[in-house]
Write an enzyme that holds these catalytic residues in place. Sequence first.
Site, PDB file in Angstrom:
ATOM      1  CE  LYS A 129      -1.082   7.059   4.231  1.00 34.94           C
ATOM      2  NZ  LYS A 129      -0.775   6.064   3.197  1.00 34.94           N
ATOM      3  CG  ASP A 169      -3.856   4.381   3.503  1.00 36.17           C
ATOM      4  OD1 ASP A 169      -2.927   3.750   2.970  1.00 36.17           O
ATOM      5  OD2 ASP A 169      -4.133   4.226   4.720  1.00 36.17           O
TER       6      ASP A 169
HETATM    7  P1  NDP Z   1      -8.981  -0.965   2.468  1.00 33.19           P
HETATM    8  O1  NDP Z   1      -9.726  -0.019   3.309  1.00 33.19           O
HETATM    9  O2  NDP Z   1      -9.387  -1.160   1.047  1.00 33.19           O
HETATM   10  O3  NDP Z   1      -8.959  -2.408   3.157  1.00 33.19           O
HETATM   11  C1  NDP Z   1      -8.453  -2.642   4.416  1.00 33.19           C
HETATM   12  C2  NDP Z   1      -8.770  -4.080   4.745  1.00 33.19           C
HETATM   13  O4  NDP Z   1      -8.114  -4.484   5.948  1.00 33.19           O
HETATM   14  C3  NDP Z   1     -10.256  -4.319   4.985  1.00 33.19           C
HETATM   15  O5  NDP Z   1     -10.565  -5.589   4.508  1.00 33.19           O
HETATM   16  C4  NDP Z   1     -10.351  -4.252   6.512  1.00 33.19           C
HETATM   17  O6  NDP Z   1     -11.470  -4.920   7.056  1.00 33.19           O
HETATM   18  C5  NDP Z   1      -9.108  -5.012   6.857  1.00 33.19           C
HETATM   19  N1  NDP Z   1      -8.670  -4.811   8.230  1.00 33.19           N
HETATM   20  C6  NDP Z   1      -8.544  -3.670   8.930  1.00 33.19           C
HETATM   21  N2  NDP Z   1      -8.063  -3.924  10.151  1.00 33.19           N
HETATM   22  C7  NDP Z   1      -7.852  -5.260  10.197  1.00 33.19           C
HETATM   23  C8  NDP Z   1      -7.356  -6.150  11.155  1.00 33.19           C
HETATM   24  N3  NDP Z   1      -6.957  -5.709  12.347  1.00 33.19           N
HETATM   25  N4  NDP Z   1      -7.255  -7.457  10.829  1.00 33.19           N
HETATM   26  C9  NDP Z   1      -7.659  -7.916   9.619  1.00 33.19           C
HETATM   27  N5  NDP Z   1      -8.167  -7.122   8.679  1.00 33.19           N
HETATM   28  C10 NDP Z   1      -8.267  -5.819   8.961  1.00 33.19           C
HETATM   29  O7  NDP Z   1      -7.431  -0.516   2.549  1.00 33.19           O
HETATM   30  P2  NDP Z   1      -6.252  -0.828   1.553  1.00 33.19           P
HETATM   31  O8  NDP Z   1      -6.372  -2.215   1.039  1.00 33.19           O
HETATM   32  O9  NDP Z   1      -6.132   0.307   0.617  1.00 33.19           O
HETATM   33  O10 NDP Z   1      -4.991  -0.724   2.550  1.00 33.19           O
HETATM   34  C11 NDP Z   1      -4.546  -1.830   3.325  1.00 33.19           C
HETATM   35  C12 NDP Z   1      -3.135  -1.548   3.803  1.00 33.19           C
HETATM   36  O11 NDP Z   1      -2.273  -1.320   2.675  1.00 33.19           O
HETATM   37  C13 NDP Z   1      -2.975  -0.317   4.686  1.00 33.19           C
HETATM   38  O12 NDP Z   1      -1.924  -0.538   5.613  1.00 33.19           O
HETATM   39  C14 NDP Z   1      -2.524   0.759   3.693  1.00 33.19           C
HETATM   40  O13 NDP Z   1      -1.831   1.804   4.323  1.00 33.19           O
HETATM   41  C15 NDP Z   1      -1.618  -0.066   2.813  1.00 33.19           C
HETATM   42  N6  NDP Z   1      -1.364   0.495   1.487  1.00 33.19           N
HETATM   43  C16 NDP Z   1      -2.399   0.781   0.629  1.00 33.19           C
HETATM   44  C17 NDP Z   1      -2.130   1.281  -0.613  1.00 33.19           C
HETATM   45  C18 NDP Z   1      -3.200   1.491  -1.625  1.00 33.19           C
HETATM   46  O14 NDP Z   1      -2.862   1.777  -2.787  1.00 33.19           O
HETATM   47  N7  NDP Z   1      -4.464   1.335  -1.294  1.00 33.19           N
HETATM   48  C19 NDP Z   1      -0.746   1.622  -1.034  1.00 33.19           C
HETATM   49  C20 NDP Z   1       0.277   1.196  -0.099  1.00 33.19           C
HETATM   50  C21 NDP Z   1      -0.060   0.691   1.126  1.00 33.19           C
HETATM   51  P3  NDP Z   1     -12.792  -4.091   7.479  1.00 33.19           P
HETATM   52  O15 NDP Z   1     -13.499  -3.847   6.189  1.00 33.19           O
HETATM   53  O16 NDP Z   1     -13.492  -5.035   8.400  1.00 33.19           O
HETATM   54  O17 NDP Z   1     -12.338  -2.835   8.178  1.00 33.19           O
END
Ligand code: NDP
Length: 449
Positions: A129, A169
């Site tokens: 990571k 990520d």
């Molecule tokens: P993105 O950056 O695309 O999206 C993250 C989202 O979460 C945004 O909408 C962000 O809002 C929101 N967010 C962040 N902090 C908070 C909070 N405290 N409460 C509510 N919403 C919040 O990331 P991903 O969708 O790629 O990743 C999301 C999760 O999934 C992470 O934990 C990541 O490690 C995990 N993951 C992702 C994978 C992937 O393929 N992308 C694979 C496996 C796991 P804002 O825009 O306001 O920051």
Amino acid sequence: MALTNEYLKGVYETVALRNAGEKEFLQAVYEVLESLQPIAEKRQDFIDAGVFERIVEPERFIMFRVSWVDDNGKVQVNRGYRVQFNSAIGPYKGGIRLHPSVNASVIKFLGFEQTFKNSLTGLPMGGGKGGSDFDPKGKSDGEIMRFCQSFMTELAKHIGADTDVPAGDIGVGAREIGFMFGQYKRLRNEFTGVLTGKSLFSGGSLARKEATGFGLCYFTNEMLKAAGDSFEGKKVVISGSGNVAIYANQKATELGAKVIAMSDSSGYVVDENGINLDVMKQIKEVERARISEYAKRVEGATFHEGCKGIWTVPCDIALPCATQNELDLDGAKALVANGVKYVAEGANMPSTPEAVACFLENNIPFGPAKAANAGGVATSGLEMTQNSMRLSWSFEEVDARLGDIMKNIYKSAYEASVACGCAGNLVVGANVAGFLKVAEAMKWQGVAY
Ligand code: NDP
């Protein structure tokens, strides 16, 4: 469950001393060691080979300065990280996170979890990571490019298609992967599958963008089927509105459910008619705007400040898809009180240990992240396969393979939970099933003297 096995308690104490104050990493290690107690009791050979002590210590941890120049000509300095946690079953593999909350603890927790997750997929991928405390919010495309190029200038020394293959990520999508891939190619004069999540023009895989969210729903579907149930007519709450959340919404809707709430870090929106995904994609993927915009554009939808309140919205299925520790005991209690029937994690470690305990005590089927969200990395694995074969599969082919992988992950986790005497506890099942393959490989490869 508590950590009572004396041997594993000793292993944990060493980790706690060596990584003092790294709360996310210690939380992840504690949870895995708790689950591994039945294995430690039966497998003296793993103890003799030092597998437990070795698996909690990264093989390599790299920390570096990332300097770049902003649009005003000012020099900015961030910190970059890459943890190469475990290569027993394949090259290190795991995403890059760009977010101000990134530190050594967050990167180590993610790399540790990734080791077990990648093992569960059945594909030959080790755990890694990376990331930086760089905040992409509000930055111009030029600033993002200069940061990504500087980050890759150092990272390129440590990665490679057969060594370590990063991906996206939080904060890293196709745009950032493109800038990093371009810089790697310039530095090495090599066009290889060194990153996944690439654009389709440069060796990316169809269905990679959708994979984590789709995979989460395929896994949840197995949980539902095991209970004689389905997505049909269910009300679903999904936190986050990023890559994982958006495609979890799309698949849950396709499977007959209605997604009634989503969030970002500023708050959440509720739309009892079902979130209009076209509007959400326009706001989040195209405009990169705040989620409150949704309530301004869709009649009947409401915006609520603060993200934790989303768990007070009554639903049948909760899919936390935002970030670590976003769902705490209060959130879990609110969900249970409002009759939630299933919970599955799209984000990494979104539920606190107290929240997980609350779901398990109330017999709510619970899908832990390392099993439920493994579809993203699994499809990255399929992207690596396509790159090695120098060909591209159709969307349907990749999606079908993803579906099979998620079914197998559910089956392995469930069967391991039965073997450990706690049938249906997928937290234990996923940890044990993921661990066994890595542990056997580590034992087989011996220790360096
Ligand atoms: P993105 O950056 O695309 O999206 C993250 C989202 O979460 C945004 O909408 C962000 O809002 C929101 N967010 C962040 N902090 C908070 C909070 N405290 N409460 C509510 N919403 C919040 O990331 P991903 O969708 O790629 O990743 C999301 C999760 O999934 C992470 O934990 C990541 O490690 C995990 N993951 C992702 C994978 C992937 O393929 N992308 C694979 C496996 C796991 P804002 O825009 O306001 O920051």
